[in-house]
Design a protein around this motif. Structure first.
Motif, PDB file in Angstrom:
ATOM      1  N   ASP A 193       3.455  10.433  34.837  1.00 10.26           N
ATOM      2  CA  ASP A 193       2.841  11.760  35.136  1.00 10.26           C
ATOM      3  C   ASP A 193       2.206  12.487  33.837  1.00 10.26           C
ATOM      4  O   ASP A 193       1.304  12.870  33.579  1.00 10.26           O
ATOM      5  N   LEU A 194       3.524  12.751  33.032  1.00 10.56           N
ATOM      6  CA  LEU A 194       3.199  13.631  31.918  1.00 10.56           C
ATOM      7  C   LEU A 194       2.656  12.765  30.732  1.00 10.56           C
ATOM      8  O   LEU A 194       1.630  13.230  30.178  1.00 10.56           O
ATOM      9  N   GLU A 195       2.895  11.272  30.793  1.00 13.99           N
ATOM     10  CA  GLU A 195       2.320  10.659  29.724  1.00 13.99           C
ATOM     11  C   GLU A 195       0.722  10.747  29.841  1.00 13.99           C
ATOM     12  O   GLU A 195      -0.141  10.684  29.141  1.00 13.99           O
ATOM     13  N   ALA A 196       0.265  10.372  31.580  1.00 11.13           N
ATOM     14  CA  ALA A 196      -1.016  10.258  31.603  1.00 11.13           C
ATOM     15  C   ALA A 196      -1.857  11.592  31.430  1.00 11.13           C
ATOM     16  O   ALA A 196      -3.218  11.706  31.136  1.00 11.13           O
ATOM     17  N   ASN A 197      -1.002  12.893  31.302  1.00  7.73           N
ATOM     18  CA  ASN A 197      -1.734  14.084  31.141  1.00  7.73           C
ATOM     19  C   ASN A 197      -1.744  14.229  29.775  1.00  7.73           C
ATOM     20  O   ASN A 197      -1.805  15.420  29.114  1.00  7.73           O
ATOM     21  N   ARG A 198      -1.251  13.425  28.697  1.00  2.61           N
ATOM     22  CA  ARG A 198      -0.905  13.539  27.330  1.00  2.61           C
ATOM     23  C   ARG A 198      -0.170  14.717  26.983  1.00  2.61           C
ATOM     24  O   ARG A 198      -0.169  15.566  26.067  1.00  2.61           O
ATOM     25  N   PHE A 199       1.039  14.755  27.671  1.00  5.62           N
ATOM     26  CA  PHE A 199       1.971  15.669  27.605  1.00  5.62           C
ATOM     27  C   PHE A 199       3.144  15.229  26.601  1.00  5.62           C
ATOM     28  O   PHE A 199       4.168  14.419  27.138  1.00  5.62           O
ATOM     29  N   GLY A 200       3.004  15.345  25.555  1.00  6.09           N
ATOM     30  CA  GLY A 200       3.868  14.700  24.641  1.00  6.09           C
ATOM     31  C   GLY A 200       4.103  13.458  24.874  1.00  6.09           C
ATOM     32  O   GLY A 200       3.103  12.689  25.112  1.00  6.09           O
ATOM     33  N   SER A 201       5.507  12.691  24.474  1.00 11.36           N
ATOM     34  CA  SER A 201       5.835  11.489  24.643  1.00 11.36           C
ATOM     35  C   SER A 201       6.024  11.237  26.058  1.00 11.36           C
ATOM     36  O   SER A 201       5.866   9.791  26.499  1.00 11.36           O
ATOM     37  N   GLY A 202       6.170  12.060  27.074  1.00 13.18           N
ATOM     38  CA  GLY A 202       6.266  11.704  28.414  1.00 13.18           C
ATOM     39  C   GLY A 202       7.889  11.406  28.712  1.00 13.18           C
ATOM     40  O   GLY A 202       8.135  11.074  29.820  1.00 13.18           O
ATOM     41  N   LEU A 203       8.817  11.434  27.639  1.00 12.68           N
ATOM     42  CA  LEU A 203      10.046  11.016  27.684  1.00 12.68           C
ATOM     43  C   LEU A 203      10.938  12.278  28.167  1.00 12.68           C
ATOM     44  O   LEU A 203      11.704  12.850  27.300  1.00 12.68           O
ATOM     45  N   TYR A 204      10.568  13.192  29.280  1.00 11.20           N
ATOM     46  CA  TYR A 204      11.256  14.339  29.546  1.00 11.20           C
ATOM     47  C   TYR A 204      11.774  14.329  30.837  1.00 11.20           C
ATOM     48  O   TYR A 204      12.119  15.491  31.300  1.00 11.20           O
ATOM     49  N   GLY A 205      11.974  13.293  31.619  1.00 12.42           N
ATOM     50  CA  GLY A 205      12.435  13.445  32.933  1.00 12.42           C
ATOM     51  C   GLY A 205      13.956  13.262  32.883  1.00 12.42           C
ATOM     52  O   GLY A 205      14.615  12.886  32.185  1.00 12.42           O
ATOM     53  N   PHE A 206      14.344  13.729  34.053  1.00 12.06           N
ATOM     54  CA  PHE A 206      15.775  13.891  34.285  1.00 12.06           C
ATOM     55  C   PHE A 206      16.175  13.596  35.894  1.00 12.06           C
ATOM     56  O   PHE A 206      15.054  13.882  36.661  1.00 12.06           O
TER      57      PHE A 206
END
Length: 195
Positions: free
Chosen positions: A66-79
């Motif tokens: 979801d972050l990747e699709a919204n061009r939110f950095g690399s999207g590697l921020y989940g925990f």
């Protein structure tokens, strides 16, 4: 279960480089995402506490589509972390989620539901969907009842055979009727004569 909600310092909150939310908060699991806005590639650690006791410490480096699709950095921020043992139903627990950058910067992560409250339309739609589900269940119950009545009727029909057809009237029945009529006339004649 409630997520710890310390009184935020508005000045710190406004300039905090760590930004994220908790978007899964269940009895057995907690998950979300966090980013260090100063350095989107930096490692952020998330510490989860229950009643003040640390139960997990995990890196925020999982892929979030979801972050990747919204061009939110690399999207590697989940925990994400399992809560073991799971929190008990009906019991009140306080859970806190703290994000920590490598340089010691910290931020308390809040649940997504506080960030995005459902609108009146979303609540109305949820109630409507609940009503539709209740109507569907009622209709299925009525159809089930109709099927059971049909089956019972079929069983009853097999238990009682069809009645025998009425036998055709023959000469014997006619003669019996005539004899009854003759007796009635004779009886009437004798009654009249005895007067």
């Amino acid at each position: 279960m409630t997520l710890a909600d310390p009184v935020p310092d508005k000045a710190k909150e406004a300039v905090s480089p760590l930004y994220g939310v908790v978007d899964v908060l269940r009895r057995d699991r907690i998950a979300g995402w966090v980013i260090d806005r100063r350095d989107p590639g930096a490692s952020v650690t998330v510490e989860i506490r229950r009643e003040g006791q640390r139960i997990a410490s995990v890196p925020a480096n999982r892929r979030r589509r979801d972050l990747e699709a919204n061009r939110f950095g690399s999207g590697l921020y989940g925990f994400g972390a399992a809560i073991d043992p799971p929190l008990m139903e009906g019991m009140e627990f306080t859970v806190s989620v703290r994000a920590m950058a490598a340089d010691g910067t910290e931020a308390i992560l809040q649940p997504l539901s506080r960030v995005l409250e459902p609108s009146g339309e979303q609540r109305a739609l949820a109630r409507l969907l609940e009503e539709v589900a209740a109507c569907r269940a009622l209709l299925e119950a009525q159809q089930s009842l109709a099927e059971r009545v049909e089956r019972a009727q079929l069983r009853m029909e097999t238990l009682w055979p069809e009645p025998d057809p009425v036998p055709p009237t023959g000469w014997g029945l006619r003669l019996l009727s005539l004899a009854a009529l003759a007796l009635a006339l004779l009886s009437l004649t004798l009654s009249v004569m005895s007067l």
